[in-house]
Design a protein around this motif. Structure first.
Motif, short mmCIF file in Angstrom:
data_model
loop_
_atom_site.label_atom_id
_atom_site.label_comp_id
_atom_site.label_asym_id
_atom_site.label_seq_id
_atom_site.Cartn_x
_atom_site.Cartn_y
_atom_site.Cartn_z
N TYR A 184 34.13 27.77 72.18
CA TYR A 184 33.31 28.24 71.09
C TYR A 184 31.37 29.29 72.31
CZ TYR A 184 33.85 27.38 66.00
OH TYR A 184 34.67 26.93 65.31
N VAL A 185 31.74 28.25 73.27
CA VAL A 185 30.25 28.86 74.28
C VAL A 185 30.89 30.37 74.75
CG1 VAL A 185 29.60 28.19 76.32
CG2 VAL A 185 29.73 27.06 74.23
N ILE A 186 32.18 30.06 74.87
CA ILE A 186 32.99 31.22 75.53
C ILE A 186 33.13 32.13 74.82
CG2 ILE A 186 35.53 31.99 76.39
CD1 ILE A 186 36.17 29.05 77.47
N ALA A 187 33.23 32.48 74.04
CA ALA A 187 33.60 33.69 72.98
C ALA A 187 32.13 33.71 72.86
CB ALA A 187 34.19 32.95 71.38
N GLN A 188 30.88 33.30 72.65
CA GLN A 188 29.99 33.46 72.46
C GLN A 188 29.32 34.10 74.03
OE1 GLN A 188 27.41 30.19 71.49
NE2 GLN A 188 27.95 30.14 69.74
N GLY A 189 29.86 33.58 75.03
CA GLY A 189 28.78 34.51 76.31
C GLY A 189 28.32 33.90 76.87
N ASN A 190 27.96 32.18 76.22
CA ASN A 190 26.84 31.96 77.20
C ASN A 190 27.10 31.74 78.08
OD1 ASN A 190 25.18 30.20 77.37
ND2 ASN A 190 24.22 29.77 74.95
N VAL A 191 26.97 31.36 79.41
CA VAL A 191 26.87 31.37 80.58
C VAL A 191 26.55 29.64 81.08
CG1 VAL A 191 27.55 31.85 83.41
CG2 VAL A 191 27.89 33.45 81.64
N ASN A 192 25.38 29.94 81.02
CA ASN A 192 24.90 28.45 80.57
C ASN A 192 25.20 27.20 80.33
OD1 ASN A 192 23.37 29.92 82.51
ND2 ASN A 192 21.34 29.85 80.88
N LEU A 193 25.50 27.35 78.92
CA LEU A 193 26.33 26.22 78.41
C LEU A 193 28.25 26.55 78.47
CD1 LEU A 193 25.73 26.01 74.86
CD2 LEU A 193 24.50 24.93 76.16
N LEU A 194 28.66 27.09 79.74
CA LEU A 194 29.56 27.57 79.83
C LEU A 194 29.49 26.58 81.06
CD1 LEU A 194 32.67 28.16 80.23
CD2 LEU A 194 32.12 30.20 81.46
N ARG A 195 28.41 26.44 81.89
CA ARG A 195 28.79 25.79 83.46
C ARG A 195 28.02 24.74 82.88
NH1 ARG A 195 23.99 28.80 85.07
NH2 ARG A 195 25.83 30.17 86.04
N SER A 196 27.40 24.42 81.71
CA SER A 196 26.66 22.57 81.64
C SER A 196 28.38 22.27 81.37
CB SER A 196 25.45 22.75 80.66
OG SER A 196 25.71 21.72 80.42
N PHE A 197 28.93 23.23 80.54
CA PHE A 197 30.27 21.60 79.41
C PHE A 197 31.57 21.75 80.79
CE2 PHE A 197 29.77 23.75 74.72
CZ PHE A 197 28.56 22.87 74.95
N LEU A 198 31.83 22.29 81.85
CA LEU A 198 32.66 22.33 83.02
C LEU A 198 32.70 21.26 83.64
CD1 LEU A 198 33.82 26.22 83.43
CD2 LEU A 198 34.54 24.39 82.93
N LEU A 199 31.16 21.41 84.36
CA LEU A 199 30.29 20.32 85.36
C LEU A 199 30.54 18.71 84.42
CD1 LEU A 199 27.36 21.97 87.03
CD2 LEU A 199 29.76 21.46 88.21
N SER A 200 30.63 18.89 83.14
CA SER A 200 30.00 17.47 82.28
C SER A 200 31.44 17.48 82.07
CB SER A 200 29.21 17.69 80.96
OG SER A 200 27.70 17.88 81.52
N CYS A 201 32.57 17.56 81.45
CA CYS A 201 34.11 17.47 81.43
C CYS A 201 35.25 18.92 81.84
CB CYS A 201 33.74 17.31 79.31
SG CYS A 201 35.19 16.66 78.67
N PRO A 202 35.27 18.44 82.82
CA PRO A 202 36.29 19.17 83.55
C PRO A 202 37.30 19.78 82.86
CG PRO A 202 35.43 17.90 85.28
CD PRO A 202 34.85 17.11 83.99
#
Length: 314
Positions: free
Chosen positions: A114-132
């Motif tokens: 969903y974050v990718i579809a929304q284009g939300n770079v900040n949340l994308l970074r947060s998600f990948l760092l929290s759950c690689p």
């Protein structure tokens, strides 16, 4: 859900929440635990961005974090779609990072999707760092995060994902096929004009050795086959050039997706031509043309661009 409880969640009224619990100690369990799909106070709080109320409910009923409502959405999915407040989403992830991987709603998309579809770079970074490991999750159509990124194309998102795969040594995901056997290269090529930037990244010097340029989809089509499908006058010649340089072949000339023996032999032959680089390039270009259906349009482009002469084509 008790309407007073719903109202408390919508208003973020924690005092009313505990008043209702005192009146009925089972109010948070009633009906909601019994039904497979149900709206909970946590869904309501997530949709309205009432972070403190959501935290209080999570403390009392942690299982609500993964409860799906009748639309198949968990509270974190609802927060992503409704509140527009990243703080609520980030709080969910801080409580349980694996919530990023939970599937729900539209075709089994995770919160990362969903974050990718929304284009939300900040949340994308947060998600990948929290759950690689969330980068490995697929939708019900077997789409990877990269497939989603191309479907809702935002260049920064796509480039960030490719960079992340390289960083965590998971570049094999670049070649994962979806339900139709299409890799992200198939998908990027099919977009022609709009996603030349994505193709440039995939077939660039840093990534080309990781990409299976001649992988076939379920219809037996390679990236070159797909590039040739729309025989229009506004074809993206840059993409055609990139495919030529990447030794792209027609599917009918490939016995196995990874088999490039003939081109390897051709490479050695061209190397033997010594300093005559122009002749070497001409031979390679002719090899690719032979692997294509006869097309006056493409031959004309190569002549016009100076990559070949009419004698080479003949």
């Amino acid at each position: 859900m008790d309407e007073r409880l719903r109202a408390a969640a919508q208003e973020g009224n924690i005092q009313l929440l505990y008043t209702l619990i005192q009146e009925d100690p089972n109010i948070l369990e009633r009906n909601m635990d019994e039904n497979l799909l149900a709206d909970t106070p946590l869904h309501v709080a997530a949709s309205t961005g009432n972070l403190q109320f959501a935290a209080e409910v999570m403390k009392l009923k942690p299982s609500y974090a993964r409860k799906l409502n009748p639309r198949g959405l968990s509270p974190i999915h609802v927060a992503l779609r409704s509140s527009g407040d990243d703080r609520v989403v980030e709080w969910f992830v801080s409580v349980d990072s694996n919530l990023v991987r939970d599937k729900g709603g539209d075709e089994g998309m995770t919160s990362l999707h969903y974050v990718i579809a929304q284009g939300n770079v900040n949340l994308l970074r947060s998600f990948l760092l929290s759950c690689p490991d969330s980068i490995e999750d697929l939708t019900t159509k077997r789409e990877t995060a990269l497939h989603i990124a191309l479907k809702y194309y935002v260049p920064r998102i796509f480039e960030a994902l490719v960079g992340w795969l390289k960083k965590v040594d998971k570049e094999d995901i670049l070649n994962c096929p979806d339900d139709d056997g299409n890799t992200i290269l198939h998908m990027a090529i099919s977009k022609n004009q709009t996603q030349a930037r994505a193709v440039r990244l995939l077939l660039g010097r840093e990534m080309i050795r990781k990409i299976k340029v001649n992988a076939k989809n379920d219809m037996g089509l390679t990236a070159l086959d797909i590039f040739q499908l729309p025989m229009e006058l506004d074809i993206n010649t840059e993409i055609g050039d990139m495919l030529c340089r990447a030794k792209a072949l027609r599917g009918i000339f490939i016995k196995h997706d990874d088999s490039l023996e003939e081109l390897d032999k051709l490479d050695k032959y061209c190397s033997g031509l010594g300093a005559n680089k122009d002749m070497s390039q001409a031979v390679l270009t002719v090899a690719v043309l032979i692997a294509q259906p006869h097309s006056k349009l493409r031959s004309a482009h190569l002549v016009e661009s100076g990559k070949m002469t009419e004698d080479h084509i003949l």
